[in-house]
Design a protein around this motif. Structure first.
Motif, mmCIF file in Angstrom:
data_model
loop_
_atom_site.group_PDB
_atom_site.id
_atom_site.type_symbol
_atom_site.label_atom_id
_atom_site.label_comp_id
_atom_site.label_asym_id
_atom_site.label_seq_id
_atom_site.Cartn_x
_atom_site.Cartn_y
_atom_site.Cartn_z
ATOM 1 N N LEU A 119 0.804 -1.178 -0.079
ATOM 2 C CA LEU A 119 -0.067 -0.076 -0.145
ATOM 3 C C LEU A 119 0.870 1.232 -0.067
ATOM 4 O O LEU A 119 1.980 1.484 0.949
ATOM 5 N N VAL A 120 0.655 2.210 -1.034
ATOM 6 C CA VAL A 120 1.646 3.092 -1.143
ATOM 7 C C VAL A 120 0.813 4.379 -0.868
ATOM 8 O O VAL A 120 -0.137 4.631 -1.450
ATOM 9 N N CYS A 121 1.361 5.286 0.045
ATOM 10 C CA CYS A 121 0.501 6.370 0.483
ATOM 11 C C CYS A 121 1.742 7.702 0.467
ATOM 12 O O CYS A 121 2.875 7.464 0.316
ATOM 13 N N HIS A 122 0.909 8.723 0.787
ATOM 14 C CA HIS A 122 1.808 9.971 1.185
ATOM 15 C C HIS A 122 2.542 9.682 2.431
ATOM 16 O O HIS A 122 1.965 9.419 3.491
ATOM 17 N N GLY A 123 3.886 10.153 2.672
ATOM 18 C CA GLY A 123 4.668 9.768 3.629
ATOM 19 C C GLY A 123 4.254 10.741 4.886
ATOM 20 O O GLY A 123 4.621 10.083 6.028
ATOM 21 N N GLU A 124 3.662 11.685 4.619
ATOM 22 C CA GLU A 124 3.316 12.644 5.590
ATOM 23 C C GLU A 124 1.996 13.102 5.612
ATOM 24 O O GLU A 124 1.458 14.114 6.076
ATOM 25 N N GLY A 125 1.053 12.185 5.060
ATOM 26 C CA GLY A 125 -0.436 12.275 4.721
ATOM 27 C C GLY A 125 -1.062 12.772 6.218
ATOM 28 O O GLY A 125 -1.837 13.878 6.078
ATOM 29 N N LYS A 126 -0.684 12.224 7.270
ATOM 30 C CA LYS A 126 -1.410 12.657 8.468
ATOM 31 C C LYS A 126 -0.894 13.779 9.064
ATOM 32 O O LYS A 126 -1.932 14.785 9.641
ATOM 33 N N LEU A 127 0.394 14.149 8.785
ATOM 34 C CA LEU A 127 0.924 15.205 9.620
ATOM 35 C C LEU A 127 0.504 16.576 8.773
ATOM 36 O O LEU A 127 0.283 17.466 9.243
ATOM 37 N N LEU A 128 0.126 16.423 7.233
ATOM 38 C CA LEU A 128 -0.437 17.432 6.605
ATOM 39 C C LEU A 128 -1.770 17.626 6.591
ATOM 40 O O LEU A 128 -2.384 18.430 6.020
ATOM 41 N N GLY A 129 -2.496 16.642 7.257
ATOM 42 C CA GLY A 129 -3.896 16.922 7.418
ATOM 43 C C GLY A 129 -4.672 16.502 6.282
ATOM 44 O O GLY A 129 -5.796 16.899 6.121
ATOM 45 N N LEU A 130 -4.236 15.486 5.411
ATOM 46 C CA LEU A 130 -4.834 15.001 4.069
ATOM 47 C C LEU A 130 -6.092 14.294 4.840
ATOM 48 O O LEU A 130 -6.159 13.920 5.750
ATOM 49 N N PRO A 131 -7.185 14.255 4.032
ATOM 50 C CA PRO A 131 -8.454 13.751 4.442
ATOM 51 C C PRO A 131 -8.195 12.233 4.603
ATOM 52 O O PRO A 131 -7.559 11.564 4.100
ATOM 53 N N MET A 132 -8.858 12.024 5.627
ATOM 54 C CA MET A 132 -8.961 10.544 6.231
ATOM 55 C C MET A 132 -9.687 9.489 4.886
ATOM 56 O O MET A 132 -10.477 10.202 4.586
ATOM 57 N N ASN A 133 -8.839 8.648 4.663
ATOM 58 C CA ASN A 133 -9.492 7.595 3.797
ATOM 59 C C ASN A 133 -9.965 6.349 4.007
ATOM 60 O O ASN A 133 -11.105 6.300 4.405
ATOM 61 N N ARG A 134 -9.096 5.554 4.217
ATOM 62 C CA ARG A 134 -9.566 3.942 4.770
ATOM 63 C C ARG A 134 -8.780 3.480 5.828
ATOM 64 O O ARG A 134 -7.626 4.020 6.072
ATOM 65 N N ALA A 135 -9.553 2.515 6.607
ATOM 66 C CA ALA A 135 -8.738 2.223 7.835
ATOM 67 C C ALA A 135 -7.811 0.792 7.522
ATOM 68 O O ALA A 135 -8.197 0.065 6.485
ATOM 69 N N LEU A 136 -6.878 0.832 8.239
ATOM 70 C CA LEU A 136 -6.059 -0.565 8.038
ATOM 71 C C LEU A 136 -6.551 -1.339 9.255
ATOM 72 O O LEU A 136 -6.677 -1.023 10.367
ATOM 73 N N THR A 137 -6.885 -2.822 9.041
ATOM 74 C CA THR A 137 -7.551 -3.453 9.976
ATOM 75 C C THR A 137 -6.660 -4.639 9.919
ATOM 76 O O THR A 137 -5.714 -5.227 9.310
ATOM 77 N N ASP A 138 -6.712 -5.525 11.271
ATOM 78 C CA ASP A 138 -6.034 -6.497 11.589
ATOM 79 C C ASP A 138 -6.932 -7.734 10.967
ATOM 80 O O ASP A 138 -7.967 -7.612 10.324
ATOM 81 N N GLU A 139 -6.176 -8.860 11.311
ATOM 82 C CA GLU A 139 -6.809 -10.305 10.624
ATOM 83 C C GLU A 139 -8.328 -10.321 11.308
ATOM 84 O O GLU A 139 -9.208 -10.985 10.380
ATOM 85 N N SER A 140 -8.844 -9.715 12.397
ATOM 86 C CA SER A 140 -10.084 -9.906 12.832
ATOM 87 C C SER A 140 -11.149 -8.766 12.225
ATOM 88 O O SER A 140 -12.065 -8.548 12.608
ATOM 89 N N GLY A 141 -10.539 -7.757 11.475
ATOM 90 C CA GLY A 141 -11.252 -6.746 10.909
ATOM 91 C C GLY A 141 -11.228 -5.480 11.973
ATOM 92 O O GLY A 141 -12.005 -4.616 11.662
ATOM 93 N N VAL A 142 -10.427 -5.527 12.906
ATOM 94 C CA VAL A 142 -10.341 -4.411 13.802
ATOM 95 C C VAL A 142 -9.382 -3.306 13.188
ATOM 96 O O VAL A 142 -8.347 -3.581 13.086
ATOM 97 N N PRO A 143 -10.056 -2.097 13.166
ATOM 98 C CA PRO A 143 -8.957 -0.805 12.620
ATOM 99 C C PRO A 143 -7.970 -0.699 13.807
ATOM 100 O O PRO A 143 -8.005 -0.595 14.906
ATOM 101 N N TYR A 144 -6.702 -0.508 13.115
ATOM 102 C CA TYR A 144 -5.478 -0.135 14.107
ATOM 103 C C TYR A 144 -5.140 1.114 13.447
ATOM 104 O O TYR A 144 -3.913 1.786 14.143
#
Length: 129
Positions: free
Chosen positions: A44-69
């Motif tokens: 999964l390739v994303c902007h390295g500073e997406g969170k720091l720059l305040g880019l819009p929330m997109n999708r959650a990453l989830t564990d094998e049980s489907g719980v977002p982390y």
């Protein structure tokens, strides 16, 4: 190279790119960072500073049980992994991740104005512990 592009608030799209650093940076809007949250040979390739720059929330990453982390902020794409470079996704990978991110259409949490960066940074810091 065939990739799957996932933009905030949109369904995923299949795109062809030349595989250059510039083409990948153009999609995410800046410096790229690859993460490997799946068992499949994909990144999964994303902007390295997406969170720091305040880019819009997109999708959650989830564990094998489907719980977002974690949450990916900004546009990202899914790409295959070769021996030394990224490669095209297979048809099966395209369908798998298109369904995954179409079903998880939007990760949306109301965040009071001005707190978006703080919330994303807090989540990032908690994940890094």
């Amino acid at each position: 190279m065939t990739i799957l592009v996932v933009e905030p608030m949109k369904t995923p799209t299949v795109q062809e790119i030349d595989g250059s650093l510039e083409s990948m940076q153009r999609i995410v809007g800046g410096d790229i960072e690859a993460v490997y949250p799946f068992d499949d040979p994909v990144a999964l390739v994303c902007h390295g500073e997406g969170k720091l720059l305040g880019l819009p929330m997109n999708r959650a990453l989830t564990d094998e049980s489907g719980v977002p982390y974690d949450i990916v902020c900004g546009t990202f794409f899914v790409v295959g992994i070769g021996d030394e470079d990224f490669t095209s996704l297979t048809e099966q990978q395209i369908e798998k991740y298109r369904k995954k991110y179409a079903n998880e259409m939007v990760f949306s949490v109301p965040v009071p104005s001005g707190n978006h960066k703080k919330q994303c940074n807090k989540e990032k810091n908690e994940h890094e512990r």
